[in-house]
Write a protein that holds these residues in place. Structure first.
Motif, mmCIF file in Angstrom:
data_model
loop_
_atom_site.group_PDB
_atom_site.id
_atom_site.type_symbol
_atom_site.label_atom_id
_atom_site.label_comp_id
_atom_site.label_asym_id
_atom_site.label_seq_id
_atom_site.Cartn_x
_atom_site.Cartn_y
_atom_site.Cartn_z
ATOM 1 N N LEU A 39 0.830 -1.195 0.000
ATOM 2 C CA LEU A 39 0.000 0.000 0.000
ATOM 3 C C LEU A 39 0.872 1.254 0.000
ATOM 4 O O LEU A 39 0.598 2.213 -0.727
ATOM 5 N N GLY A 67 -3.551 -0.256 6.765
ATOM 6 C CA GLY A 67 -4.358 0.445 5.772
ATOM 7 C C GLY A 67 -4.587 1.913 6.063
ATOM 8 O O GLY A 67 -5.153 2.633 5.238
ATOM 9 N N GLY A 93 -7.260 0.345 -1.224
ATOM 10 C CA GLY A 93 -6.701 -0.232 -0.002
ATOM 11 C C GLY A 93 -6.514 0.769 1.122
ATOM 12 O O GLY A 93 -6.327 0.375 2.266
#
Length: 105
Positions: A39, A67, A93
């Motif tokens: 991410l 996240g 995400g």
């Protein structure tokens, strides 16, 4: 407590929190899992791909944990701060964004 390390890289430990300090021309990050690493890379790419951002904007610090993304560092104006925030929120995400970017003129 500051631990001495050769070169520009320094590790600072405060209680249970560890952070990586990078030179001003490189963005630092703190990653907790492989998902967070992926991410973080996606967020960094989204920022890097925006040609409208200043050099400082391209080098904001991106911290990812479960996240959640924290953005830190100086940018040239409020519009750039908002632009980076919007870019990051569009990345698949990202669950939440904490924008701690400073506007420096």
């Amino acid at each position: 407590m500051k631990l001495a390390m050769p070169g520009w890289l320094g590790l600072f430990v405060v209680g249970q929190v560890m952070a990586l300090q990078a030179p001003p021309h490189q963005a630092a990050s703190q990653i907790h899992s492989s998902e967070d690493a992926q991410l973080q890379a996606s967020v960094r790419q989204a920022i890097a791909n925006d040609a409208s951002l200043s050099d400082a904007g391209h080098h904001v610090m991106v911290i990812v944990s479960d996240g959640a993304v924290v953005l830190r560092g100086p940018v040239r104006n409020d519009a750039e701060k908002s632009r980076i925030d919007a870019l990051v929120r569009k990345v698949t995400g990202v669950k939440e964004v904490t924008n701690e970017i400073d506007v420096r003129q």
